[in-house]
Design a protein around this motif. Sequence first.
Motif, mmCIF file in Angstrom:
data_model
loop_
_atom_site.group_PDB
_atom_site.id
_atom_site.type_symbol
_atom_site.label_atom_id
_atom_site.label_comp_id
_atom_site.label_asym_id
_atom_site.label_seq_id
_atom_site.Cartn_x
_atom_site.Cartn_y
_atom_site.Cartn_z
ATOM 1 N N ASP A 1 0.813 -1.226 0.000
ATOM 2 C CA ASP A 1 0.000 0.000 0.000
ATOM 3 C C ASP A 1 0.844 1.273 0.000
ATOM 4 N N ASN A 2 2.153 1.128 -0.173
ATOM 5 C CA ASN A 2 3.064 2.275 -0.250
ATOM 6 C C ASN A 2 2.975 3.170 0.993
ATOM 7 N N LEU A 3 2.896 2.529 2.165
ATOM 8 C CA LEU A 3 2.778 3.274 3.426
ATOM 9 C C LEU A 3 4.133 3.323 4.125
ATOM 10 N N SER A 4 4.504 4.506 4.591
ATOM 11 C CA SER A 4 5.795 4.677 5.272
ATOM 12 C C SER A 4 5.597 5.071 6.736
ATOM 13 N N LEU A 5 6.555 4.677 7.562
ATOM 14 C CA LEU A 5 6.537 5.046 8.989
ATOM 15 C C LEU A 5 7.767 5.887 9.337
ATOM 16 N N GLY A 6 8.113 6.818 8.443
ATOM 17 C CA GLY A 6 9.327 7.626 8.625
ATOM 18 C C GLY A 6 9.355 8.406 9.935
ATOM 19 N N GLY A 7 8.214 8.939 10.355
ATOM 20 C CA GLY A 7 8.169 9.698 11.614
ATOM 21 C C GLY A 7 8.378 8.801 12.817
ATOM 22 N N SER A 8 7.834 7.589 12.762
ATOM 23 C CA SER A 8 8.021 6.636 13.869
ATOM 24 C C SER A 8 9.490 6.214 13.942
ATOM 25 N N ALA A 9 10.127 6.060 12.773
ATOM 26 C CA ALA A 9 11.561 5.739 12.762
ATOM 27 C C ALA A 9 12.351 6.840 13.453
ATOM 28 N N ASP A 10 11.959 8.087 13.198
ATOM 29 C CA ASP A 10 12.658 9.202 13.859
ATOM 30 C C ASP A 10 12.531 9.107 15.378
ATOM 31 N N LEU A 11 11.335 8.751 15.847
ATOM 32 C CA LEU A 11 11.141 8.653 17.302
ATOM 33 C C LEU A 11 11.917 7.470 17.875
ATOM 34 N N LEU A 12 12.090 6.401 17.089
ATOM 35 C CA LEU A 12 12.934 5.291 17.553
ATOM 36 C C LEU A 12 14.389 5.764 17.667
ATOM 37 N N ILE A 13 14.825 6.556 16.686
ATOM 38 C CA ILE A 13 16.193 7.100 16.728
ATOM 39 C C ILE A 13 16.404 7.889 18.031
ATOM 40 N N LEU A 14 15.425 8.720 18.384
ATOM 41 C CA LEU A 14 15.543 9.518 19.625
ATOM 42 C C LEU A 14 15.594 8.604 20.847
ATOM 43 N N THR A 15 14.766 7.557 20.829
ATOM 44 C CA THR A 15 14.720 6.633 21.965
ATOM 45 C C THR A 15 16.042 5.889 22.112
ATOM 46 N N VAL A 16 16.605 5.463 20.987
ATOM 47 C CA VAL A 16 17.897 4.770 21.034
ATOM 48 C C VAL A 16 18.972 5.711 21.574
ATOM 49 N N PHE A 17 18.935 6.956 21.093
ATOM 50 C CA PHE A 17 19.912 7.941 21.581
ATOM 51 C C PHE A 17 19.824 8.065 23.104
#
Length: 289
Positions: A258-274
């Motif tokens: 369905d060509n759906l992306s979760l780019g914003g959620s990936a960003d929040l994972l990046i912050l959490t990992v940091f």
Amino acid sequence: MTTTKPTETLATDALRALLYEVSVTPKPGLVDPASQGPHPDMTVFTFIDSALSLQPYFMQCVAAGTAFAGSDLTDLFSQIRPLGVDAERAMRTATNTVNTHKGAIFSLGILVTASAYAAQADLELRATVKAMLYGLTAHDFDGLTDKSADQLTAGEKLYLRDGITGIRGEAEAGYPTVFDMALPALRRSTGTLNQRLLDTLLTIVANSTDTNLVKRAGSADIVPWAHQQAQDYLALGGSKTTAGWAKLVALNQVFERDNLSLGGSADLLILTVFLGLREGIIDNDSFSL
Ligand SMILES: CC(C)(COP(=O)(O)OP(=O)(O)OC[C@H]1O[C@@H](n2cnc3c(N)ncnc32)[C@H](O[C@H]2O[C@H](COP(=O)(O)OP(=O)(O)OP(=O)(O)O)[C@@H](O)[C@H]2O)[C@@H]1O)[C@@H](O)C(=O)NCCC(=O)NCCS
Ligand SMILES: Nc1ncnc2[nH]cnc12
């Protein structure tokens, strides 16, 4: 959150967070080492180049946070915003114009800068972030109706159409999805690092409004559906159960179809990992995925 790590490691931890996130697999709607998901213009190698191009930017953020001696922290935010514009340019040069990390440049730049300032001023990180971003949403969304449609960014269009405040709202509120949902989930998580980060990502998906997803879907009606899918995955036991894993693989296929992306959620994972790296709750001592 208390952190005892030296400020000199902030830029490295920011880069590690970017590289850890893209390495997690399988991620629905996102690029990982085994799949491009719904992103035909990017691979894991694009993300590696993008991350490395941002190293000077994170060092500038550390320097800005360390040197700031003013009393109004919104001035510190004003100082780093143009640095982020330059960093976006460096990213696009490194990726052949592809937008890999626009959201992360914004949010991780804020957390790195705030961490550097909070360390020297002996302040709490989240309070520092909120003080830096006070008034951001009102400032950025003021006067939008005077702009023509082709001047509006995706986030601005969604605000005007649906009232979604997106990443600006999340940031100004002191990243509640990260601090109140994702970081506690990461602390609680068990298993290999990949399993822990998958479960943390799906906790984020279950609790956030990802404007990248809304933009791709063309409607905010996608948000409750995404929340439900992520909750179902977590209720099945997440990445460590056969049923949870099967759900993840099935979701991967749906997001790609369905060509759906979760780019914003990936960003929040990046912050959490940091933050997890700063807090010492991520140990890289597991030798299986
Ligand atoms: C304030 C800015 C973020 C600018 O905002 P803008 O209005 O330009 O952008 P938005 O559309 O509102 O969102 C920007 C990106 O933020 C990420 N994001 C979205 N929702 C969330 C959320 N709930 N939590 C966290 N992050 C979120 C998302 O980034 C990711 O997706 C990117 C791919 O996006 P895009 O290219 O639009 O989408 P595709 O569908 O893949 O493209 P097409 O196929 O259609 O071409 C990817 O980069 C991820 O990072 C949103 O895209 C900010 O940019 C700003 O003020 N910048 C100034 C400079 C700066 O950053 N200064 C330093 C720090 S102050
Ligand atoms: N792994 C990823 N795939 C697609 N967009 C992203 N934005 C940040 N990380 C991403």
